[in-house]
Design a protein around this motif. Structure first.
Motif, PDB file in Angstrom:
ATOM      1  N   GLY A 236       0.776  -1.235   0.000  1.00 20.22           N
ATOM      2  CA  GLY A 236       0.000   0.000   0.000  1.00 20.22           C
ATOM      3  C   GLY A 236       0.808   1.285   0.000  1.00 20.22           C
ATOM      4  O   GLY A 236       0.381   2.292  -0.544  1.00 20.22           O
ATOM      5  N   ARG A 237       1.987   1.258   0.628  1.00 23.21           N
ATOM      6  CA  ARG A 237       2.807   2.472   0.636  1.00 23.21           C
ATOM      7  C   ARG A 237       3.306   2.815  -0.766  1.00 23.21           C
ATOM      8  O   ARG A 237       3.440   3.971  -1.130  1.00 23.21           O
ATOM      9  CB  ARG A 237       3.995   2.322   1.591  1.00 23.21           C
ATOM     10  N   LYS A 238       3.570   1.767  -1.543  1.00 22.20           N
ATOM     11  CA  LYS A 238       4.080   2.001  -2.903  1.00 22.20           C
ATOM     12  C   LYS A 238       2.970   2.459  -3.840  1.00 22.20           C
ATOM     13  O   LYS A 238       3.162   3.376  -4.634  1.00 22.20           O
ATOM     14  CB  LYS A 238       4.730   0.729  -3.453  1.00 22.20           C
ATOM     15  N   GLU A 239       1.828   1.815  -3.750  1.00 20.49           N
ATOM     16  CA  GLU A 239       0.721   2.196  -4.633  1.00 20.49           C
ATOM     17  C   GLU A 239      -0.539   1.411  -4.304  1.00 20.49           C
ATOM     18  O   GLU A 239      -0.481   0.354  -3.682  1.00 20.49           O
ATOM     19  CB  GLU A 239       1.079   1.923  -6.095  1.00 20.49           C
ATOM     20  N   THR A 240      -1.670   1.983  -4.710  1.00 22.06           N
ATOM     21  CA  THR A 240      -2.933   1.251  -4.761  1.00 22.06           C
ATOM     22  C   THR A 240      -3.538   1.611  -6.123  1.00 22.06           C
ATOM     23  O   THR A 240      -2.949   2.404  -6.865  1.00 22.06           O
ATOM     24  CB  THR A 240      -3.898   1.671  -3.638  1.00 22.06           C
ATOM     25  N   GLN A 241      -4.705   1.069  -6.432  1.00 22.95           N
ATOM     26  CA  GLN A 241      -5.331   1.346  -7.725  1.00 22.95           C
ATOM     27  C   GLN A 241      -5.468   2.850  -7.977  1.00 22.95           C
ATOM     28  O   GLN A 241      -5.166   3.351  -9.053  1.00 22.95           O
ATOM     29  CB  GLN A 241      -6.738   0.706  -7.788  1.00 22.95           C
ATOM     30  N   VAL A 242      -5.941   3.572  -6.953  1.00 25.06           N
ATOM     31  CA  VAL A 242      -6.225   4.996  -7.154  1.00 25.06           C
ATOM     32  C   VAL A 242      -4.931   5.833  -7.161  1.00 25.06           C
ATOM     33  O   VAL A 242      -4.870   6.887  -7.792  1.00 25.06           O
ATOM     34  CB  VAL A 242      -7.290   5.488  -6.137  1.00 25.06           C
ATOM     35  N   THR A 243      -3.877   5.324  -6.503  1.00 24.75           N
ATOM     36  CA  THR A 243      -2.575   6.010  -6.604  1.00 24.75           C
ATOM     37  C   THR A 243      -2.150   6.028  -8.066  1.00 24.75           C
ATOM     38  O   THR A 243      -1.771   7.073  -8.622  1.00 24.75           O
ATOM     39  CB  THR A 243      -1.462   5.257  -5.814  1.00 24.75           C
ATOM     40  N   ASN A 244      -2.196   4.847  -8.675  1.00 21.95           N
ATOM     41  CA  ASN A 244      -1.769   4.740 -10.074  1.00 21.95           C
ATOM     42  C   ASN A 244      -2.665   5.570 -10.989  1.00 21.95           C
ATOM     43  O   ASN A 244      -2.185   6.232 -11.910  1.00 21.95           O
ATOM     44  CB  ASN A 244      -1.770   3.277 -10.519  1.00 21.95           C
ATOM     45  N   ALA A 245      -3.977   5.535 -10.730  1.00 24.60           N
ATOM     46  CA  ALA A 245      -4.919   6.271 -11.583  1.00 24.60           C
ATOM     47  C   ALA A 245      -4.619   7.765 -11.542  1.00 24.60           C
ATOM     48  O   ALA A 245      -4.523   8.440 -12.573  1.00 24.60           O
ATOM     49  CB  ALA A 245      -6.352   5.998 -11.132  1.00 24.60           C
ATOM     50  N   PHE A 246      -4.435   8.309 -10.332  1.00 25.93           N
ATOM     51  CA  PHE A 246      -4.220   9.752 -10.193  1.00 25.93           C
ATOM     52  C   PHE A 246      -2.849  10.159 -10.746  1.00 25.93           C
ATOM     53  O   PHE A 246      -2.731  11.146 -11.487  1.00 25.93           O
ATOM     54  CB  PHE A 246      -4.361  10.161  -8.726  1.00 25.93           C
ATOM     55  N   GLN A 247      -1.806   9.413 -10.388  1.00 20.61           N
ATOM     56  CA  GLN A 247      -0.462   9.761 -10.864  1.00 20.61           C
ATOM     57  C   GLN A 247      -0.378   9.674 -12.384  1.00 20.61           C
ATOM     58  O   GLN A 247       0.246  10.514 -13.036  1.00 20.61           O
ATOM     59  CB  GLN A 247       0.581   8.844 -10.214  1.00 20.61           C
ATOM     60  N   ASP A 248      -1.048   8.661 -12.938  1.00 19.59           N
ATOM     61  CA  ASP A 248      -1.054   8.494 -14.389  1.00 19.59           C
ATOM     62  C   ASP A 248      -1.770   9.675 -15.053  1.00 19.59           C
ATOM     63  O   ASP A 248      -1.301  10.228 -16.052  1.00 19.59           O
ATOM     64  CB  ASP A 248      -1.753   7.165 -14.719  1.00 19.59           C
ATOM     65  N   ALA A 249      -2.900  10.083 -14.474  1.00 20.41           N
ATOM     66  CA  ALA A 249      -3.643  11.219 -15.033  1.00 20.41           C
ATOM     67  C   ALA A 249      -2.784  12.476 -15.014  1.00 20.41           C
ATOM     68  O   ALA A 249      -2.709  13.218 -15.997  1.00 20.41           O
ATOM     69  CB  ALA A 249      -4.934  11.442 -14.242  1.00 20.41           C
ATOM     70  N   MET A 250      -2.093  12.725 -13.892  1.00 24.91           N
ATOM     71  CA  MET A 250      -1.299  13.957 -13.787  1.00 24.91           C
ATOM     72  C   MET A 250      -0.097  13.941 -14.727  1.00 24.91           C
ATOM     73  O   MET A 250       0.233  14.967 -15.328  1.00 24.91           O
ATOM     74  CB  MET A 250      -0.827  14.175 -12.338  1.00 24.91           C
ATOM     75  N   SER A 251       0.559  12.786 -14.877  1.00 23.65           N
ATOM     76  CA  SER A 251       1.729  12.779 -15.775  1.00 23.65           C
ATOM     77  C   SER A 251       1.271  12.946 -17.225  1.00 23.65           C
ATOM     78  O   SER A 251       1.927  13.642 -18.004  1.00 23.65           O
ATOM     79  CB  SER A 251       2.609  11.545 -15.580  1.00 23.65           C
ATOM     80  N   LYS A 252       0.134  12.377 -17.577  1.00 28.39           N
ATOM     81  CA  LYS A 252      -0.358  12.566 -18.958  1.00 28.39           C
ATOM     82  C   LYS A 252      -0.761  14.018 -19.201  1.00 28.39           C
ATOM     83  O   LYS A 252      -0.552  14.571 -20.286  1.00 28.39           O
ATOM     84  CB  LYS A 252      -1.535  11.632 -19.222  1.00 28.39           C
ATOM     85  N   LEU A 253      -1.335  14.636 -18.180  1.00 30.22           N
ATOM     86  CA  LEU A 253      -1.750  16.035 -18.313  1.00 30.22           C
ATOM     87  C   LEU A 253      -0.537  16.941 -18.572  1.00 30.22           C
ATOM     88  O   LEU A 253      -0.613  17.885 -19.363  1.00 30.22           O
ATOM     89  CB  LEU A 253      -2.463  16.456 -17.030  1.00 30.22           C
ATOM     90  N   TYR A 254       0.563  16.651 -17.898  1.00 30.29           N
ATOM     91  CA  TYR A 254       1.797  17.413 -18.114  1.00 30.29           C
ATOM     92  C   TYR A 254       2.595  16.884 -19.305  1.00 30.29           C
ATOM     93  O   TYR A 254       3.613  17.465 -19.661  1.00 30.29           O
ATOM     94  CB  TYR A 254       2.677  17.369 -16.856  1.00 30.29           C
TER      95      TYR A 254
END
Ligand code: PLP
Length: 396
Positions: A54-72
């Motif tokens: 859980g510290r490394k990631e969960t489903q929503v961690t990946n979803a949000f981080q992926d959205a932000m990196s694509k946005l930038y």
């Protein structure tokens, strides 16, 4: 697909993966169980791409981080527990003992605190530079200079920095640049297009957008981006799945909220500009602003955060002005749906360019209320100042 409004709706979700649900699930987990010994061993191999802990990631961690990196439009994003953490962790990931770093004199206060109170402990020296220095930053660099920290505009007095000029000099000298892009957001300025190496943003502000989450983002490209991501994880950085979910939900309406908050800010700042009580409005999107040309050249929009310098006021007048405001809450932070006001005192803080303006300075954040109501609220405040019978209170 490049259109921002469409991206904000589509990024970071895959309904088919989630049994048709529109949004990713909040999975609260530290432990992630593996069914067999072999699966456990596989999960510990470097090529493993699933969810391991859980510290490394969960489903929503990946979803949000992926959205932000694509946005930038960049390779990597790591979400950390606050905007300040994104700043401290990104700096610590890049510098080593003996390094020298250059930080804009107009930098966000807590960034300065981190640089002054933590970095010396590791043998890292800090110099503050005039935010308007541009390519002359070369004159402050020495062989140990490893990093330049930029923030444009600054979040109290809104100096616009010449980011492309600073980045050009940095690249020629193999120096990294980190930019705090909280004011610009991915929608109005993309620092990577100017060659900035690492972008940090306080998602606490416009991205989450409802004054109920603390979160920071560190974004990057290539090996450096991967390295900073890795080090943030090694240093134990993570966010709760609930907060990540709220931030991702905020992101869906970022464009609409930003647009309205900005329109309201422009209406209020233009009204303030011609008031007799007001000496100066600091807002890069106003044509009178000293940073307006750089803002026009580099940014595609502005937001509802700006500052106002009043004529000097007595204590009684200040109390009368602030204490009966109905819409502008007195408080720190910004980017939520509600308007805020915050008195600012930067005298004695800046070292490269000491603050010399006299008068009372405050920062306004215009949220989503009707701008006419905001104007009325401030107008009543000015009327209360007028009524103070006090010989130290100048009459306008
Ligand atoms: C608020 C802010 C931060 C820090 O965000 P927190 O989540 O409050 O730690 C960093 N930079 C800027 C420009 C900010 O306004």
């Amino acid at each position: 697909m490049k259109n921002i409004d469409t991206l904000l709706v589509k990024l970071g979700r895959d309904s088919l993966e989630e049994f048709g649900a529109v949004n990713p699930p909040i999975v609260r987990a530290s432990t992630i169980l593996q069914p067999t010994l072999e699966a456990w061993e596989d999960a510990n191999k470097p090529e493993f791409t699933g969810i391991k802990y859980g510290r490394k990631e969960t489903q929503v961690t990946n979803a949000f981080q992926d959205a932000m990196s694509k946005l930038y439009g960049c390779d990597s994003c790591v979400a950390v527990c606050s905007g300040v953490a994104s700043i401290s962790i990104s700096i610590l990931s890049i510098v080593s003992s003996g390094d020298h770093i250059l930080v804009t004199d107009s930098v966000f206060g807590p960034t300065r605190k981190f640089c002054d109170q933590v970095l010396p402990q590791f043998g890292i020296s800090v110099d503050y530079y005039d935010p308007l220095i541009g390519q002359d930053i070369i004159s402050l660099m020495n062989p140990d200079t490893a990093l330049i920290f930029v923030e444009s505009p600054s979040s109290l007095t809104f100096e616009m920095q010449d980011i492309p000029a600073i980045v050009t000099v940095a690249k020629e000298n193999d120096v990294k640049v980190i930019m705090d892009n909280t004011w610009g957001t991915a929608l109005h300025f993309n620092p990577f297009d100017s060659g900035v190496d690492i972008v940090v943003e306080a998602a606490t502000k416009y991205v989450s957008g409802h004054s109920d989450v603390l979160m920071g983002l560190i974004l990057g490209n290539g090996e450096l981006g991967r390295n900073v991501y890795h080090k943030a994880k090694v240093m134990g950085m993570c966010c709760s799945p609930d907060d990540l979910y709220i931030a991702l939900r905020g992101l869906r309406t970022l464009s609409l909220r930003l647009k309205q908050s900005n329109e309201n800010g422009l209406a209020v700042s233009k009204w303030l500009q011609v008031r007799p009580e007001v000496k100066k409005v600091f807002h890069p999107a106003l044509s009178s602003d000293e940073g307006h040309e750089i803002w026009l050249r580099d940014f595609s929009g502005s937001c509802g955060l700006f500052s106002v310098l009043l004529e000097p006021l007595s204590r009684a007048a200040l109390n009368a002005f602030y204490n009966d405001l109905k819409l502008f809450g007195i408080g720190a932070s910004w980017g939520g749906f509600e308007s805020l006001i915050m008195p600012i005192d930067i005298s004695g803080i800046r070292t490269a360019v000491p603050w010399v303006e006299s008068g009372h300075l405050f920062r306004l954040y215009t949220g989503l209320e009707d701008p006419l109501d905001m104007i009325r609220d401030l107008e009543r405040g000015f009327e209360r100042i007028e009524k103070i019978d006090d010989s130290h209170n100048p009459r306008f």
